[in-house]
Design a protein around this motif. Structure first.
Motif, PDB file in Angstrom:
ATOM      1  N   ILE A  40      46.074  43.779  22.868  1.00  0.00           N
ATOM      2  CA  ILE A  40      45.604  42.399  22.954  1.00  0.00           C
ATOM      3  C   ILE A  40      46.613  41.485  22.259  1.00  0.00           C
ATOM      4  N   LYS A  41      46.907  40.351  22.881  1.00  0.00           N
ATOM      5  CA  LYS A  41      47.848  39.400  22.275  1.00  0.00           C
ATOM      6  C   LYS A  41      47.297  38.937  20.924  1.00  0.00           C
ATOM      7  N   GLN A  42      48.158  38.958  19.920  1.00  0.00           N
ATOM      8  CA  GLN A  42      47.703  38.618  18.576  1.00  0.00           C
ATOM      9  C   GLN A  42      47.244  37.166  18.480  1.00  0.00           C
ATOM     10  N   ASP A  43      47.835  36.294  19.292  1.00  0.00           N
ATOM     11  CA  ASP A  43      47.404  34.893  19.294  1.00  0.00           C
ATOM     12  C   ASP A  43      45.925  34.776  19.650  1.00  0.00           C
ATOM     13  N   CYS A  69      43.811  37.690  30.799  1.00  0.00           N
ATOM     14  CA  CYS A  69      45.220  37.335  30.597  1.00  0.00           C
ATOM     15  C   CYS A  69      45.661  37.514  29.149  1.00  0.00           C
ATOM     16  N   MET A  70      44.713  37.747  28.236  1.00  0.00           N
ATOM     17  CA  MET A  70      45.058  37.973  26.839  1.00  0.00           C
ATOM     18  C   MET A  70      45.410  39.433  26.558  1.00  0.00           C
ATOM     19  N   ILE A  71      45.321  40.271  27.578  1.00  0.00           N
ATOM     20  CA  ILE A  71      45.881  41.623  27.483  1.00  0.00           C
ATOM     21  C   ILE A  71      47.376  41.514  27.775  1.00  0.00           C
ATOM     22  N   LYS A  72      48.203  42.172  26.987  1.00  0.00           N
ATOM     23  CA  LYS A  72      49.653  42.065  27.149  1.00  0.00           C
ATOM     24  C   LYS A  72      50.083  42.521  28.544  1.00  0.00           C
ATOM     25  N   THR A  79      35.926  54.844  37.687  1.00  0.00           N
ATOM     26  CA  THR A  79      37.092  54.414  36.908  1.00  0.00           C
ATOM     27  C   THR A  79      37.719  53.173  37.524  1.00  0.00           C
ATOM     28  N   PHE A  80      37.792  53.131  38.849  1.00  0.00           N
ATOM     29  CA  PHE A  80      38.320  51.974  39.571  1.00  0.00           C
ATOM     30  C   PHE A  80      37.499  50.729  39.225  1.00  0.00           C
ATOM     31  N   GLN A  81      36.181  50.867  39.254  1.00  0.00           N
ATOM     32  CA  GLN A  81      35.295  49.746  38.935  1.00  0.00           C
ATOM     33  C   GLN A  81      35.482  49.253  37.501  1.00  0.00           C
ATOM     34  N   LEU A  82      35.665  50.195  36.589  1.00  0.00           N
ATOM     35  CA  LEU A  82      35.784  49.831  35.181  1.00  0.00           C
ATOM     36  C   LEU A  82      37.114  49.127  34.892  1.00  0.00           C
ATOM     37  N   ILE A  83      38.171  49.546  35.573  1.00  0.00           N
ATOM     38  CA  ILE A  83      39.452  48.849  35.416  1.00  0.00           C
ATOM     39  C   ILE A  83      39.363  47.447  35.999  1.00  0.00           C
ATOM     40  N   ARG A  84      38.707  47.325  37.149  1.00  0.00           N
ATOM     41  CA  ARG A  84      38.526  46.010  37.770  1.00  0.00           C
ATOM     42  C   ARG A  84      37.714  45.082  36.861  1.00  0.00           C
ATOM     43  N   LEU A  85      36.774  45.655  36.123  1.00  0.00           N
ATOM     44  CA  LEU A  85      35.996  44.856  35.171  1.00  0.00           C
ATOM     45  C   LEU A  85      36.920  44.177  34.167  1.00  0.00           C
ATOM     46  N   MET A  86      37.874  44.927  33.624  1.00  0.00           N
ATOM     47  CA  MET A  86      38.799  44.377  32.633  1.00  0.00           C
ATOM     48  C   MET A  86      39.733  43.334  33.233  1.00  0.00           C
ATOM     49  N   GLN A  87      39.952  43.411  34.552  1.00  0.00           N
ATOM     50  CA  GLN A  87      40.837  42.448  35.212  1.00  0.00           C
ATOM     51  C   GLN A  87      40.137  41.134  35.528  1.00  0.00           C
ATOM     52  N   LYS A  88      38.811  41.148  35.535  1.00  0.00           N
ATOM     53  CA  LYS A  88      38.045  39.945  35.882  1.00  0.00           C
ATOM     54  C   LYS A  88      37.319  39.321  34.691  1.00  0.00           C
ATOM     55  N   GLN A  89      36.992  40.134  33.730  1.00  0.00           N
ATOM     56  CA  GLN A  89      36.213  39.679  32.578  1.00  0.00           C
ATOM     57  C   GLN A  89      36.880  40.149  31.291  1.00  0.00           C
ATOM     58  N   PRO A  90      36.512  39.507  30.152  1.00  0.00           N
ATOM     59  CA  PRO A  90      35.523  38.443  29.968  1.00  0.00           C
ATOM     60  C   PRO A  90      36.101  37.070  30.289  1.00  0.00           C
ATOM     61  N   GLN A  91      35.259  36.068  30.181  1.00  0.00           N
ATOM     62  CA  GLN A  91      35.676  34.674  30.313  1.00  0.00           C
ATOM     63  C   GLN A  91      35.028  33.889  29.172  1.00  0.00           C
ATOM     64  N   LEU A  92      35.477  34.225  27.964  1.00  0.00           N
ATOM     65  CA  LEU A  92      34.936  33.576  26.767  1.00  0.00           C
ATOM     66  C   LEU A  92      35.788  32.361  26.405  1.00  0.00           C
ATOM     67  N   ASN A  93      35.135  31.319  25.932  1.00  0.00           N
ATOM     68  CA  ASN A  93      35.835  30.126  25.457  1.00  0.00           C
ATOM     69  C   ASN A  93      35.776  30.076  23.941  1.00  0.00           C
TER      70      ASN A  93
END
Length: 228
Positions: A178-181, A113-116, A143-157
């Protein structure tokens, strides 16, 4: 090994990790300069380039692959420059590999969600367009798999990033995808961090803002090694 790598130059080991749907060649121009001072280890991530296109597709697995390459090469200490997906992997390495001494993170995000929104919408459109080709084309499926990767991950705190107790240079473009925040919060969370926002820069800093970006990287690494 299942993971492809190339070694160029001599000196302190410097691992270079590319972004999504790329390979090690994105660092070709940077290596011309960096290899004068460092032993540059260019790695094709799993499902990319000449590396294996099987197994788990995750940033954590890519992180473990890098560690396996370091063990294979008998490397006891190294630095990392990671771009985009590679920057995410570099932060995971910072959390898990004591051999890592310094990190340059270019265009990392902590969550999808931090991708604009515009870029996330573009990825959804790409997935829809790729679906018919996935039936018979292996490159489309990858390519489909790699785009899906970006939609699910990462999950960093951000709290987890506080555990990285090595110097980190966090870089992003002023007009990054990437959102600057998120970039600023990554920098705020890391105990020993310098944040550089490249003016007029986009996500692809080593391509479109090369001179300024490589200058910041060289200065950071040189300072770190002088202090050591």
């Amino acid at each position: 090994m299942d993971i492809y790598y190339e070694i160029i130059g001599e000196g302190f080991p410097l691992v270079l990790l590319h972004g999504n749907n790329e390979d090690h060649h994105v660092f070709d121009e940077a290596v011309k300069l960096l290899a004068k001072e460092y032993q540059c280890i260019l790695i094709d991530s799993r499902y990319h380039g000449q590396s294996i296109h099987k197994g788990e597709l995750s940033y954590q697995q890519m992180c473990e692959d890098v560690q396996a390459v370091m063990t294979h090469l008998h490397i006891e200490a190294y630095d990392v420059i990671g771009f985009s997906d590679g920057a995410i992997v570099s932060l995971l390495l910072g959390l898990s590999d004591q051999r890592l001494k310094h990190i340059v993170s270019i265009g990392a995000n902590t969550k999808p969600c931090m991708i604009k929104p515009f870029y996330r919408f573009y990825d959804y459109v790409m997935l829809i367009c790729l679906m018919p080709f996935c039936l018979y084309n292996s490159k489309a499926r990858r390519t489909f798999q790699l785009i899906r990767l970006m939609q699910k991950q990462p999950q960093l705190n951000y709290k987890d990033l506080q555990k990285i107790h090595i110097p980190v240079l966090v870089m992003a473009g002023e007009y990054d995808m990437i959102k600057q925040d998120d970039t600023l919060m990554i920098g705020k969370s890391l105990p020993y961090c310098v944040v550089k926002i490249i003016k007029q820069g986009n996500h692809f800093l080593l391509r479109d803002s090369f001179q300024q970006t490589i200058k910041e990287i060289q200065l950071f690494l040189k300072t770190c090694h002088q202090e050591v």
